[in-house]
Design an enzyme around this catalytic site. Structure first.
Site, short mmCIF file in Angstrom:
data_model
loop_
_atom_site.label_atom_id
_atom_site.label_comp_id
_atom_site.label_asym_id
_atom_site.label_seq_id
_atom_site.Cartn_x
_atom_site.Cartn_y
_atom_site.Cartn_z
N LYS A 40 0.88 -1.23 -0.04
CA LYS A 40 0.14 -0.01 -0.05
C LYS A 40 0.76 1.28 -0.17
O LYS A 40 1.76 1.29 0.84
CB LYS A 40 -0.94 -0.24 1.28
N SER A 63 -9.35 1.98 2.94
CA SER A 63 -8.70 2.63 2.24
C SER A 63 -7.64 1.69 1.35
O SER A 63 -7.03 2.25 0.39
CB SER A 63 -7.74 3.83 2.92
N SER A 114 -9.69 -0.36 7.40
CA SER A 114 -8.98 -0.38 6.12
C SER A 114 -8.36 -1.37 5.56
O SER A 114 -7.99 -1.63 4.66
CB SER A 114 -8.24 0.96 5.96
N1 GLN Z 1 -12.91 4.24 6.30
C1 GLN Z 1 -12.34 4.77 7.62
C2 GLN Z 1 -11.63 6.39 7.65
O1 GLN Z 1 -12.14 6.92 6.55
C3 GLN Z 1 -11.04 4.15 8.05
C4 GLN Z 1 -9.56 4.40 7.28
C5 GLN Z 1 -8.65 3.58 7.44
O2 GLN Z 1 -8.92 2.75 8.38
N2 GLN Z 1 -7.44 3.86 7.21
O3 GLN Z 1 -11.45 6.83 8.38
#
Ligand code: GLN
Length: 476
Positions: free
Chosen positions: A74, A149, A173
């Site tokens: 990532k 994400s 994420s």
């Molecule tokens: N969807 C969550 C956010 O927007 C989690 C993001 C993540 O785990 N990096 O913050």
């Protein structure tokens, strides 16, 4: 390909590590135009590593555990000499000077880094639509999001353009995109894996972990990347077990908590039935199903979106145009340079988070929001402490719905935040969690079963997921 298949192809010299890497680049060339899981590839680095492995194999020398296994990283993990963007325009031309510890450990174990995977900007999002470089498409249905994400990492594994990938999980994420794309995603205990070299979103919530095609592969990767790192003061000095060896231990007699708050309003009926069927399968393996309650669950989303944005507003202060990353060209003085740089560089969601977080931390509001959220975080932790006195693990849906369509929630941040309803708590509490595929909807969209465990008991949740995979696939 599984890790074992890739490893034995190389070890038995059915295929050179270089040819294996090339075959993955061919696959990327073939399908990634549509899926867009990769933001950069690092062919030279990959082929140099593969050549090193081939030389060892030729000499008949012992091969490291991930010898020749092609992987994606990532793009929030820094890679020396390889552009690292965090999905942001701010870091469009940022070439780091060192490697993230987890990446260095994978390479030391013989893995071949193919490239960097797409993600929401600074890992802020649940659909990958917040990437400054364009969205990722779900390999199972190109009209749908892969989740976020770590959408690129999940999509690469699902599309067969990486054997496994690393992702990061701050509020779901890793697990949410794993669920949407039909792969396994594991978030380890906070502190289990070093965060050194992970571009910070919310430091008390950030975790690195694998997205893979099975619990076994997730177990192998976790063992490789886990452990104390002097470069991360929050990394834990706790012995790392051989997670793969632990997989085969029986699950009979394990007590599984089913929290009623996770099966309420908003849960898609086909997700509910797939998850309930999976829990029944675990019961047939001799697990005891225990109804439990986590009474503060409804506060998880508001708590997360105060704590995460507060920490983000602080962490993102460093992108000021001075030391690295984008700097506005036409500025009149220092303050104007800061303002223009940040206005030009950050996308809408990142700006929203910085404003929310700055507000929550500002004088006069600190007690009402940030301090209150930290207190509720303690209550959430005590919910789990109570339940873990009665059970060995907790099973829930990973997400309330299957993958949604691109654009469907893009203009409604609150609806997007609610997609994280079952995942954010584990980050707030610091416990490990994983998502394992547990069937499909009638439309063929994957559904994920979430398994949450006690601190540092990744072995237990991996074992449950592995046992479930055997009955799910019908060869137990
Ligand atoms: N969807 C969550 C956010 O927007 C989690 C993001 C993540 O785990 N990096 O913050």
């Amino acid at each position: 390909m599984t890790i074992a298949a890739a490893r034995s192809a190389v070890a038995e010299r059915n295929m050179s590590a270089q040819a294996l890497a090339e075959s993955y680049y061919d696959a990327i060339h073939g399908v990634d135009g549509e899926i867009h899981a990769y933001l950069s590839i690092c062919r030279e680095r990959a082929l140099a590593k593969a050549a090193e492995i081939d030389q060892l194999a030729e000499q008949g020398a012992p091969l490291p555990p991930l010898a020749g296994v092609p992987v994606g990283i990532k793009d929030v993990m820094v890679t020396r000499g390889v552009r690292t963007t965090a999905g942001s325009k701010v870091l469009e031309n940022f070439v780091p000077l060192y490697d993230c510890t987890a990446v260095a450990k994978l390479e030391a174990a013989g893995a071949v880094i193919l490239g960097k995977t797409n993600c929401d900007e600074y890992a802020m999002g649940s659909s990958n639509e917040n990437s400054a470089y364009g969205p990722v498409r779900n390999p199972r249905d190109l009209a749908r999001v892969p989740g976020g994400s770590s959408g690129g990492s999940a999509a690469a594994v699902a599309a067969g353009t990486a054997v496994f990938a690393l992702g990061s999980d701050t509020g779901g994420s890793i697990r949410q995109p794993a669920s949407f794309c039909g792969v396994v995603g594991l978030m380890p205990t906070y502190g289990r894996v070093s965060r050194y070299g992970l571009i910070a979103f919310a430091s008390s919530l950030d975790h690195i972990g694998p997205l893979a095609s099975s619990a076994r592969d997730a177990a192998i990767v976790l063992r490789t990347i886990a452990g104390r790192d002097p470069n991360d003061a929050t990394s834990a000095d706790v012995a790392v077990p051989d997670y793969e060896a632990e997989l085969e231990k029986p699950v009979r007699g394990k007590r599984l908590g089913v929290p009623r708050e996770y099966f309420g309003e908003g849960l898609h009926p086909e997700v509910r039935s797939a998850v309930e069927a999976a829990i029944q399968k675990l019961a047939t393996l001799g697990c005891e199903i225990v109804p439990v309650t986590l009474p503060h669950t409804s506060y998880a989303i508001p708590t997360y979106y105060v704590v995460a944005t507060a920490e983000a507003s602080s962490n993102l202060a460093r992108y000021d145009g001075v030391r690295y990353g984008h700097r506005a060209a036409a500025a009149r003085g220092l303050t104007d340079m800061y303002r223009r740089t940040r206005d030009e560089g950050f996308g809408a969601e990142v700006k929203r988070r910085i404003m929310l977080g700055t507000y929550a931390l500002s004088a006069g509001y600190y007690d009402a929001y940030y301090l209150k959220a930290q207190k509720v975080r303690t209550l959430l932790a005590s919910d789990f402490e109570q339940v873990f006195k009665q059970v060995d693990a907790i099973v829930t849906p990973t997400c309330p719905t299957p993958a949604f369509k691109l654009g469907e929630k893009a203009d409604d941040p609150l609806a997007m935040y609610l997609a994280d309803i079952y995942t954010v708590v584990a980050d707030l509490v610091g416990i490990p969690g994983l998502s394992v595929p547990c069937g499909e909807t009638r439309e063929g969209l994957p559904v994920g079963l979430q398994v949450l465990g006690k601190h540092f008991e990744e072995a237990t949740i991996l074992r449950l997921a592995h046992a479930y995979e055997q009955v799910r696939d019908g060869h137990a």
